[in-house]
Design an enzyme around this catalytic site. Structure first.
Site: not given
Ligand code: T46
Length: 136
Positions: A52
């Site tokens: 993303h």
């Molecule tokens: C990024 C990369 C480096 C939250 O509720 N609060 C938060 O602050 C974050 C970061 C995530 N979440 C929830 C949303 C999803 O249900 O945690 C779950 C996993 O998040 P996500 O699938 O977005 O994780 P990554 O590792 O794909 O991405 C993350 C960050 O979301 C993103 O901003 O830059 O790490």
């Protein structure tokens, strides 16, 4: 200009071990006010994360343990870097697509974020991202 922008942190080590301190207002260390901190750990080696971009969010990612491979893409060029040092932060600007691969078992990726969590700031389709990046 390279998409890979490292920020070097001072290690305050002594005979007991190492310590890095980041304080709000240390503009050279982190070029924004930190509103949120999160960390990623226990990601299996076979799993990739990210896929993303963010419309406005700026972040600094620090691999405080282990290693992983970060891929950054601005819609025109794609670069990658191994994250493997607790004294180096990777500045990830807004409108940059990111992918994380090859997590080691002990990897802990600490992320400092310029904004609170906001799902509407995410662009999760690469096609949408490249379209918006072209027009920005
Ligand atoms: C990024 C990369 C480096 C939250 O509720 N609060 C938060 O602050 C974050 C970061 C995530 N979440 C929830 C949303 C999803 O249900 O945690 C779950 C996993 O998040 P996500 O699938 O977005 O994780 P990554 O590792 O794909 O991405 C993350 C960050 O979301 C993103 O901003 O830059 O790490």
């Amino acid at each position: 200009m390279s998409l890979i922008k490292w920020i070097d942190f001072q290690s305050l080590g002594d005979e007991r071990g190492s310590l890095v301190a980041l304080e709000i207002g240390m503009e050279k260390a982190v070029p924004f006010v930190i509103k949120r901190v999160y960390y990623i750990y226990h990601t299996a080696k076979s799993v990739s994360r990210g896929y993303h971009a963010h419309r406005d969010l700026r972040q600094v990612a620090i691999c405080v343990a282990g290693r992983c491979r970060m891929v950054l893409d601005n819609g025109t060029s794609r670069e990658e870097a191994w994250m493997d040092s607790p004294t180096k932060g990777l500045l990830i600007e807004s409108m940059v697509w990111r992918e994380m691969h090859d997590f080691s078992d002990d990897c802990v990726l600490l992320v400092l974020a310029s904004e609170h969590y906001d799902e509407s700031d995410y662009i999760r389709s690469y096609e949408d991202f490249t379209g918006q990046a072209r027009n920005s």
